[in-house]
Enzyme design. Structure first.
Site, PDB file in Angstrom:
ATOM      1  N   ARG A 100      32.876  38.992  33.320  1.00 19.26           N
ATOM      2  CA  ARG A 100      32.364  40.295  33.750  1.00 19.26           C
ATOM      3  C   ARG A 100      33.107  40.791  34.985  1.00 19.26           C
ATOM      4  O   ARG A 100      33.930  41.694  34.911  1.00 19.26           O
ATOM      5  CB  ARG A 100      30.849  40.201  34.012  1.00 19.26           C
ATOM      6  CG  ARG A 100      30.155  41.562  34.130  1.00 19.26           C
ATOM      7  CD  ARG A 100      30.266  42.223  35.474  1.00 19.26           C
ATOM      8  NE  ARG A 100      29.715  41.435  36.580  1.00 19.26           N
ATOM      9  CZ  ARG A 100      29.760  41.836  37.855  1.00 19.26           C
ATOM     10  NH1 ARG A 100      30.327  42.992  38.175  1.00 19.26           N
ATOM     11  NH2 ARG A 100      29.253  41.065  38.821  1.00 19.26           N
ATOM     12  N   ASP A 101      32.867  40.191  36.120  1.00 16.83           N
ATOM     13  CA  ASP A 101      33.454  40.654  37.377  1.00 16.83           C
ATOM     14  C   ASP A 101      34.969  40.504  37.372  1.00 16.83           C
ATOM     15  O   ASP A 101      35.686  41.318  37.965  1.00 16.83           O
ATOM     16  CB  ASP A 101      32.847  39.854  38.538  1.00 16.83           C
ATOM     17  CG  ASP A 101      33.080  40.502  39.885  1.00 16.83           C
ATOM     18  OD1 ASP A 101      33.598  41.624  39.931  1.00 16.83           O
ATOM     19  OD2 ASP A 101      32.739  39.872  40.910  1.00 16.83           O
ATOM     20  N   HIS A 147      28.899  34.516  47.289  1.00 20.39           N
ATOM     21  CA  HIS A 147      29.884  35.183  46.428  1.00 20.39           C
ATOM     22  C   HIS A 147      31.013  35.651  47.339  1.00 20.39           C
ATOM     23  O   HIS A 147      30.884  36.663  48.034  1.00 20.39           O
ATOM     24  CB  HIS A 147      29.216  36.362  45.715  1.00 20.39           C
ATOM     25  CG  HIS A 147      30.084  37.049  44.718  1.00 20.39           C
ATOM     26  ND1 HIS A 147      29.792  37.060  43.368  1.00 20.39           N
ATOM     27  CD2 HIS A 147      31.234  37.758  44.853  1.00 20.39           C
ATOM     28  CE1 HIS A 147      30.718  37.757  42.719  1.00 20.39           C
ATOM     29  NE2 HIS A 147      31.607  38.192  43.604  1.00 20.39           N
ATOM     30  N   HIS A 195      35.071  36.706  48.264  1.00 20.02           N
ATOM     31  CA  HIS A 195      36.368  37.220  47.818  1.00 20.02           C
ATOM     32  C   HIS A 195      37.445  36.643  48.731  1.00 20.02           C
ATOM     33  O   HIS A 195      37.173  36.237  49.863  1.00 20.02           O
ATOM     34  CB  HIS A 195      36.380  38.741  47.842  1.00 20.02           C
ATOM     35  CG  HIS A 195      35.665  39.360  46.684  1.00 20.02           C
ATOM     36  ND1 HIS A 195      36.236  40.294  45.852  1.00 20.02           N
ATOM     37  CD2 HIS A 195      34.411  39.171  46.204  1.00 20.02           C
ATOM     38  CE1 HIS A 195      35.374  40.654  44.916  1.00 20.02           C
ATOM     39  NE2 HIS A 195      34.249  39.990  45.114  1.00 20.02           N
ATOM     40  N   CYS A 201      37.420  44.587  43.837  1.00 16.07           N
ATOM     41  CA  CYS A 201      36.425  45.647  43.986  1.00 16.07           C
ATOM     42  C   CYS A 201      37.109  47.008  43.982  1.00 16.07           C
ATOM     43  O   CYS A 201      37.908  47.299  44.872  1.00 16.07           O
ATOM     44  CB  CYS A 201      35.635  45.468  45.289  1.00 16.07           C
ATOM     45  SG  CYS A 201      34.400  46.757  45.523  1.00 16.07           S
ATOM     46  N   ASN A 225      38.123  37.606  43.336  1.00 20.47           N
ATOM     47  CA  ASN A 225      37.126  36.619  43.719  1.00 20.47           C
ATOM     48  C   ASN A 225      37.809  35.308  44.079  1.00 20.47           C
ATOM     49  O   ASN A 225      38.919  35.015  43.634  1.00 20.47           O
ATOM     50  CB  ASN A 225      36.174  36.366  42.546  1.00 20.47           C
ATOM     51  CG  ASN A 225      35.377  37.574  42.164  1.00 20.47           C
ATOM     52  OD1 ASN A 225      34.439  37.965  42.847  1.00 20.47           O
ATOM     53  ND2 ASN A 225      35.746  38.198  41.048  1.00 20.47           N
TER      54      ASN A 225
END
Length: 332
Positions: free
Chosen positions: A40-41, A239, A241, A272, A281
């Site tokens: 997904r991300d 989470h 990055h 992002c 990430n």
């Protein structure tokens, strides 16, 4: 082709379900749960469409490598996130073949409409877990969801009410917990206040996101010190990055402070779109390599993970963002 891929998923299910994801107990090593968000991300911002079959194979490979939680897709507007337009195909295929293996396959939903679409996509094998996402800063909230922080929280209450009616667990994301590309540094006390509210409205777990990757172990520590005053560590995830190369260090600081759930993305995929310069990430391979080196257990096969990172980055023509993964793969 999609039908053949689903068939392959079914035949391999028996292999993956025998792998244990239970947290170690007694004299075993302390356990850290990895949530791989690459399907997904990691893929949502790719401009070139990634075939559904590739997404399914990515999830399949991560499952076989014994990743305990994999964020599979997002039920968002195809107009704004065209890469996730095949969510209604991905979700039922995964749930049909992996619904009893003890792993988690959450999907992202932005609102009630998104949850309704997720529920309708797989009525025979219902979705068991969703994720909602908000921000700790007003500027990012307005840019990302066109709502204020407060408006977003009120909307989430409706999502959670519907989820509870269908026995669906809700995981929360709180972004910009260190800094915002529009508002600057985020007050740790503000993060703590919002974290408590996410838990209070019904999130079983909240992932704290350094969305633009500007955090350092010191700023992560300051933020978590405040959050842990209001929310217990067992309800939190980190989470990170890797924009400034601090992703693994920031994860390890959070783990040192008691956090036992880490979001990451194989191959370091992702980024992002609303934060200029924010790279991907933190990579799952780098996180797992570091955790294993410190004596933590993840249950994940690191060599298989390195193979996955090499494969998926080649599939989508992206550089492999994992240093550990690249080094391990080179030796295989």
């Amino acid at each position: 082709m999609f039908t053949r891929r689903v068939s392959s998923l079914a035949t391999r299910h028996t292999t993956s379900r025998c792998l244990s994801t239970a947290a170690p107990t007694g004299t075993q090593k302390p356990f850290v749960k990895i949530v791989d968000v690459s399907p997904r991300d990691g893929l949502q911002n790719e401009k070139t469409p990634v075939p559904t079959t590739v997404k399914l194979q990515l999830i399949e490979r991560l499952t076989a490598a014994n990743v305990p939680a994999i964020e599979t897709t997002a039920f968002v507007s195809p107009k704004w996130v065209p890469q996730m337009a095949d969510a209604k195909l991905v979700l039922p295929a995964i749930l049909q073949h992996y619904s009893t293996n003890g792993k988690h396959y959450p999907v992202l939903v932005p609102n009630v409409k998104g949850l309704e679409r997720a529920l309708a996509a797989s009525p025979q094998y219902p979705v068991k877990e969703i994720a909602i996402f908000g921000a700790a800063s007003e500027g990012f909230s307005q840019k990302n969801t066109n709502t204020s922080v407060e408006e977003g929280l009120k909307a989430f209450e409706d999502v959670i009410t519907l989820a509870q009616k269908h026995d669906v667990k809700v995981r929360g994301y709180l972004s910009t917990v260190i800094a915002c590309p529009y508002d600057g540094p985020t007050d740790p006390k503000r993060v703590a206040e919002l974290a408590q509210r996410y838990i209070d409205i019904g999130c079983y777990e909240l992932s704290l996101g350094d969305t633009i990757g500007v955090g350092t172990p010191a700023t992560i520590e300051r933020m978590l010190t405040e959050v842990l005053k209001k929310v217990p560590a067992e309800k939190l995830a980190i989470h990170a990055h890797d924009t400034y190369g601090q992703g693994v260090s920031n994860v390890l600081k959070a783990v040192e402070m008691g956090i036992r759930v880490v979001d990451s993305s194989v191959g370091g995929l992702g980024g992002c779109p609303y934060a200029k310069g924010a790279s991907g990430n933190v990579s799952t391979e780098d996180v797992v390599y570091a955790l294993h080196g410190l004596g933590y257990e993840t249950g994940i096969n690191l060599e298989e993970l390195a193979k996955i990172g090499d494969w998926i980055t080649k599939e989508i023509n992206r550089p492999n963002g994992s240093k550990a993964g690249s080094a391990i793969f080179a030796k295989l």
